[in-house]
Design a protein around this motif. Sequence first.
Motif, PDB file in Angstrom:
ATOM      1  N   ARG A  19      55.276  60.957  74.986  1.00 21.19           N
ATOM      2  CA  ARG A  19      53.958  61.587  74.954  1.00 21.19           C
ATOM      3  C   ARG A  19      53.924  62.885  75.758  1.00 21.19           C
ATOM      4  N   GLY A  20      55.082  63.587  75.767  1.00 19.46           N
ATOM      5  CA  GLY A  20      55.109  64.893  76.407  1.00 19.46           C
ATOM      6  C   GLY A  20      55.038  64.837  77.911  1.00 19.46           C
ATOM      7  N   VAL A  21      55.283  63.677  78.515  1.00 20.68           N
ATOM      8  CA  VAL A  21      55.169  63.579  79.968  1.00 20.68           C
ATOM      9  C   VAL A  21      56.179  64.482  80.643  1.00 20.68           C
ATOM     10  N   SER A  22      57.413  64.555  80.119  1.00 20.73           N
ATOM     11  CA  SER A  22      58.417  65.450  80.684  1.00 20.73           C
ATOM     12  C   SER A  22      59.000  66.284  79.561  1.00 20.73           C
ATOM     13  N   ARG A  23      58.775  67.578  79.580  1.00 19.88           N
ATOM     14  CA  ARG A  23      59.313  68.438  78.539  1.00 19.88           C
ATOM     15  C   ARG A  23      60.627  69.078  78.957  1.00 19.88           C
ATOM     16  N   GLU A  80      55.566  75.958  84.262  1.00 18.25           N
ATOM     17  CA  GLU A  80      56.538  74.877  84.098  1.00 18.25           C
ATOM     18  C   GLU A  80      57.907  75.506  83.902  1.00 18.25           C
ATOM     19  N   TRP A  81      58.907  75.006  84.617  1.00 18.31           N
ATOM     20  CA  TRP A  81      60.208  75.654  84.528  1.00 18.31           C
ATOM     21  C   TRP A  81      61.343  74.641  84.651  1.00 18.31           C
ATOM     22  N   VAL A  82      62.523  75.063  84.177  1.00 19.80           N
ATOM     23  CA  VAL A  82      63.735  74.271  84.317  1.00 19.80           C
ATOM     24  C   VAL A  82      64.856  75.213  84.746  1.00 19.80           C
ATOM     25  N   ASP A  83      65.722  74.727  85.620  1.00 14.18           N
ATOM     26  CA  ASP A  83      66.828  75.522  86.135  1.00 14.18           C
ATOM     27  C   ASP A  83      67.945  75.581  85.094  1.00 14.18           C
ATOM     28  N   LEU A  84      68.191  76.774  84.529  1.00 15.91           N
ATOM     29  CA  LEU A  84      69.160  76.902  83.445  1.00 15.91           C
ATOM     30  C   LEU A  84      70.577  76.595  83.893  1.00 15.91           C
ATOM     31  N   ALA A  85      70.895  76.922  85.141  1.00 18.36           N
ATOM     32  CA  ALA A  85      72.244  76.624  85.630  1.00 18.36           C
ATOM     33  C   ALA A  85      72.500  75.121  85.615  1.00 18.36           C
ATOM     34  N   SER A  86      71.475  74.339  85.966  1.00 13.06           N
ATOM     35  CA  SER A  86      71.664  72.885  85.955  1.00 13.06           C
ATOM     36  C   SER A  86      71.728  72.338  84.531  1.00 13.06           C
ATOM     37  N   VAL A  87      71.118  73.049  83.571  1.00 11.43           N
ATOM     38  CA  VAL A  87      71.249  72.652  82.167  1.00 11.43           C
ATOM     39  C   VAL A  87      72.695  72.814  81.727  1.00 11.43           C
ATOM     40  N   ASP A  88      73.303  73.942  82.107  1.00 11.45           N
ATOM     41  CA  ASP A  88      74.706  74.184  81.748  1.00 11.45           C
ATOM     42  C   ASP A  88      75.620  73.137  82.376  1.00 11.45           C
ATOM     43  N   VAL A  89      75.331  72.765  83.636  1.00 14.27           N
ATOM     44  CA  VAL A  89      76.127  71.736  84.298  1.00 14.27           C
ATOM     45  C   VAL A  89      75.986  70.416  83.564  1.00 14.27           C
ATOM     46  N   GLU A  90      74.739  70.100  83.180  1.00 15.93           N
ATOM     47  CA  GLU A  90      74.480  68.842  82.476  1.00 15.93           C
ATOM     48  C   GLU A  90      75.235  68.787  81.165  1.00 15.93           C
ATOM     49  N   GLY A 114      63.991  70.906  87.671  1.00 16.10           N
ATOM     50  CA  GLY A 114      62.823  71.645  87.213  1.00 16.10           C
ATOM     51  C   GLY A 114      61.578  71.146  87.900  1.00 16.10           C
ATOM     52  N   GLU A 115      60.468  71.825  87.647  1.00 11.87           N
ATOM     53  CA  GLU A 115      59.184  71.457  88.243  1.00 11.87           C
ATOM     54  C   GLU A 115      58.056  71.901  87.321  1.00 11.87           C
ATOM     55  N   GLY A 116      56.844  71.442  87.635  1.00  5.14           N
ATOM     56  CA  GLY A 116      55.638  71.948  86.973  1.00  5.14           C
ATOM     57  C   GLY A 116      55.260  71.259  85.687  1.00  5.14           C
ATOM     58  N   GLU A 117      55.631  69.975  85.531  1.00  2.08           N
ATOM     59  CA  GLU A 117      55.286  69.289  84.280  1.00  2.08           C
ATOM     60  C   GLU A 117      53.794  69.362  84.006  1.00  2.08           C
ATOM     61  N   HIS A 118      53.440  69.866  82.821  1.00  4.79           N
ATOM     62  CA  HIS A 118      52.052  69.961  82.350  1.00  4.79           C
ATOM     63  C   HIS A 118      51.190  70.904  83.205  1.00  4.79           C
ATOM     64  N   ALA A 119      51.783  71.687  84.066  1.00  3.16           N
ATOM     65  CA  ALA A 119      51.029  72.645  84.871  1.00  3.16           C
ATOM     66  C   ALA A 119      51.028  74.008  84.182  1.00  3.16           C
TER      67      ALA A 119
END
Length: 213
Positions: free
Chosen positions: A200-204, A171-181, A163-168
Amino acid sequence: MWLEVETVGVAAHGSRADLGVDAIAKMGPVLTNVVELNRRLQAGPRHPLLGTGSIHASLIEGGQEMSTYPARCVVKLERRTIPGETATDLFPIYGEVPGEAGGWGKVQIFLERPPSELSPDHPASKAVAQAAGNPEQIGVPYWMDMALMNEAGIPTVCFGPKGEGEHADVEWVDLASVDVERGQRLGPGLRVSPVGAADRGVSRHPAYFLAPV
């Protein structure tokens, strides 16, 4: 490291330039020094995964109304550190400009957390990599709770999706990699802890801290 810098003026009616001292204007050299220190850090030693340290101004406040000289101005700074930085490296002004000399104002630390690093050759790193199917090993510039565990002597790594865009704004996360995880079987001997509010919300992005049992 989170810091608060305060400059002090003298409150007076806006027409009384003979009495008033502008605390906001006194903050100008502080902000100039922040820019200069960040430039020096960016040109300094680099960590192979994390790059350089940095500093920026996050929040600023001062004054009470348009027709009054502001008696106080406060800026809050964030200083990002990398493994291996010394106390002097963390915020060089401590040794360079005490108090308000040099345009820094009154400096106060109100949060400090250590940088963290676990070698890819550490047995815990190897165990997680093998159990997770040898994913890409990266460093990230933000702070997470795992740093506290490493500081306490509990070797810990973080395993999570892409994923990318923390606190920007985006902000997004790759769902396919979530399923792999979710499908990974990390095997015996590893303790898995979800990322908690203490980061403290550094990485959501969903992620997990992994440490040997």
